[in-house]
Design an enzyme around this catalytic site. Structure first.
Site, mmCIF file in Angstrom:
data_model
loop_
_atom_site.group_PDB
_atom_site.id
_atom_site.type_symbol
_atom_site.label_atom_id
_atom_site.label_comp_id
_atom_site.label_asym_id
_atom_site.label_seq_id
_atom_site.Cartn_x
_atom_site.Cartn_y
_atom_site.Cartn_z
ATOM 1 N N THR A 36 22.406 79.047 31.035
ATOM 2 C CA THR A 36 24.097 79.660 30.480
ATOM 3 C C THR A 36 25.467 78.258 29.867
ATOM 4 O OG1 THR A 36 23.838 80.982 31.648
ATOM 5 C CG2 THR A 36 25.262 80.625 31.701
ATOM 6 N N THR A 52 26.226 79.507 37.117
ATOM 7 C CA THR A 52 25.127 79.521 36.236
ATOM 8 C C THR A 52 23.960 79.277 37.324
ATOM 9 O OG1 THR A 52 23.367 78.252 34.787
ATOM 10 C CG2 THR A 52 25.125 76.783 35.780
ATOM 11 N N GLY A 53 22.657 80.105 36.915
ATOM 12 C CA GLY A 53 22.267 79.789 37.994
ATOM 13 C C GLY A 53 21.353 81.000 38.179
ATOM 14 N N THR A 54 20.532 81.685 39.193
ATOM 15 C CA THR A 54 19.743 83.117 39.456
ATOM 16 C C THR A 54 21.140 83.807 39.582
ATOM 17 O OG1 THR A 54 17.963 81.452 39.625
ATOM 18 C CG2 THR A 54 17.884 84.147 39.973
ATOM 19 N N GLY A 55 21.500 84.339 38.038
ATOM 20 C CA GLY A 55 22.497 85.691 38.540
ATOM 21 C C GLY A 55 22.498 86.697 39.801
ATOM 22 N N GLY A 95 22.397 90.217 33.956
ATOM 23 C CA GLY A 95 23.270 88.513 35.250
ATOM 24 C C GLY A 95 24.573 88.782 35.659
ATOM 25 N N ASP A 96 25.059 87.568 36.212
ATOM 26 C CA ASP A 96 26.074 87.356 36.838
ATOM 27 C C ASP A 96 27.221 87.256 36.207
ATOM 28 O OD1 ASP A 96 24.981 84.961 36.562
ATOM 29 O OD2 ASP A 96 26.232 84.164 37.775
ATOM 30 N N ARG A 144 18.396 93.937 31.718
ATOM 31 C CA ARG A 144 18.744 93.905 32.787
ATOM 32 C C ARG A 144 20.260 92.704 32.689
ATOM 33 N NH1 ARG A 144 20.205 87.579 33.617
ATOM 34 N NH2 ARG A 144 20.164 87.290 35.763
HETATM 35 N N1 ASP Z 1 23.207 82.857 35.108
HETATM 36 C C1 ASP Z 1 22.443 83.567 34.236
HETATM 37 C C2 ASP Z 1 22.585 84.862 34.243
HETATM 38 O O1 ASP Z 1 21.548 85.048 35.552
HETATM 39 C C3 ASP Z 1 21.822 82.327 33.860
HETATM 40 C C4 ASP Z 1 22.020 81.005 33.863
HETATM 41 O O2 ASP Z 1 22.988 80.828 34.255
HETATM 42 O O3 ASP Z 1 21.279 80.372 33.597
HETATM 43 O O4 ASP Z 1 22.374 85.876 33.449
#
Ligand code: ASP
Length: 305
Positions: free
Chosen positions: A174, A225-228, A204-205, A202
């Site tokens: 992201t 950013t990260g696991t949404g 995400g956040d 799907r």
């Molecule tokens: N947060 C983003 C998502 O979950 C992915 C990411 O930040 O790498 O879609």
């Protein structure tokens, strides 16, 4: 009539992830150079007195057009070998917000999210409805294959082969941008291709206001950013705002708590700027591509610690 010119601050990210340590020097330099260039471009607009909401859109467009980042061109592949893009933007002055999810043909999702904010009565449009809105607004369209890059395909092929969770963290994430303009207004923007090998459909956040993006002039602007899924469950962007608003925590302290105590270490990172122009760019993954300039003119461009 005289108007006071306040300090500016700007931060951008090119995602939290684990791949940076494995980058060849030339890859690292190219990414750092891009981050530095986009930081300067956004900074220049803020110095010219442009509003933060315009600047965050502009910087995120640069990141979307750059294939090194997982947003726009360069987006992650989903489980059916295509791309679905999410984005959002929020104006800290008015708390107006716009977001889009599951886009397949819109070249710059962040700009469509701003149109949702300014030219529709809604906050979030997804899928076919969002694509119809893009047609109505006549924004740039591309075939879905425009978003594909060889490196994103390789990441996907590796993820498919690995017998593990479909939400691979072996990635570059992201993009996002937060800004404080001369008038004291905050804004935040986030755009993504999502997690590699994510399920078709799907979301995400990143397009969820209060999860991946939030801005309020009284507190801060934040892009995550990260696991949404973890950021959605914990309303991370709003939690950061609430800690400043209700607990009167400093930005630094609030970011430390949300990343380490609300989230689990390894879940991701964020960039945030408060109303005074303090900037925090922090993460609990092995790295996060980031660049920032704060109100005291401290400047940094980094991928790892
Ligand atoms: N947060 C983003 C998502 O979950 C992915 C990411 O930040 O790498 O879609």
């Amino acid at each position: 009539m005289s108007s006071v010119i306040g300090p500016i601050a700007l931060a951008l990210h090119g995602g939290a992830g684990s791949e940076f340590a494995r980058f060849a020097t030339v890859e690292r330099q190219a990414m750092e150079q891009a981050l530095s260039e986009y930081l300067s471009a956004g900074e220049k607009l803020l110095q010219e007195g442009r509003p933060s909401v315009e600047v965050v859109e502009y910087v995120v467009r640069l990141l979307e057009d750059d294939p090194q980042f997982n947003a726009g061109r360069g987006s992650a592949f989903n489980a059916v070998g295509g791309h679905e893009l999410d984005a959002s933007i929020m104006d800290g002055l008015t708390r107006a917000a716009g977001a889009v999810g599951g886009l397949t043909t819109v070249k710059n999702p962040i700009s469509l999210s701003r149109l949702v904010m300014t030219q529709s009565p809604h906050v979030l449009l997804i899928g076919a409805g969002a694509e119809n809105f893009a047609t109505e607004k006549n924004v740039d369209r591309v075939p879905n294959s425009y978003f594909s890059t060889a490196i994103a395909r390789e990441r996907w092929e590796r993820a498919v082969q690995r017998p593990m969770t479909p939400l691979s963290s072996d990635k570059i994430g992201t993009v996002g941008c937060v800004a404080l303009d001369q008038a004291g207004n905050l804004a935040a923007a986030t755009s993504t291709g999502g997690m590699t090998n994510k399920a078709f459909g799907r979301i995400g956040d990143s397009p969820i206001i209060g999860a991946g993006t939030f801005a309020d002039n009284r507190t801060c602007a934040v892009s995550c950013t990260g696991t949404g899924e973890h950021f959605i469950r914990n309303c991370i962007a709003y939690d950061l705002h609430a800690r400043l608003a209700y607990l009167h925590q400093s930005l630094d302290e609030a970011v430390r708590v949300v990343l380490n105590e609300v989230l689990e270490p390894g879940d991701g990172g964020l960039i945030a700027v408060d109303r005074l122009g303090n900037v925090v760019t922090n993460y609990t993954t092995p790295g996060m591509a980031r660049a920032a300039v704060d109100a005291a003119s401290n400047r940094w461009v980094k991928l790892v610690r």
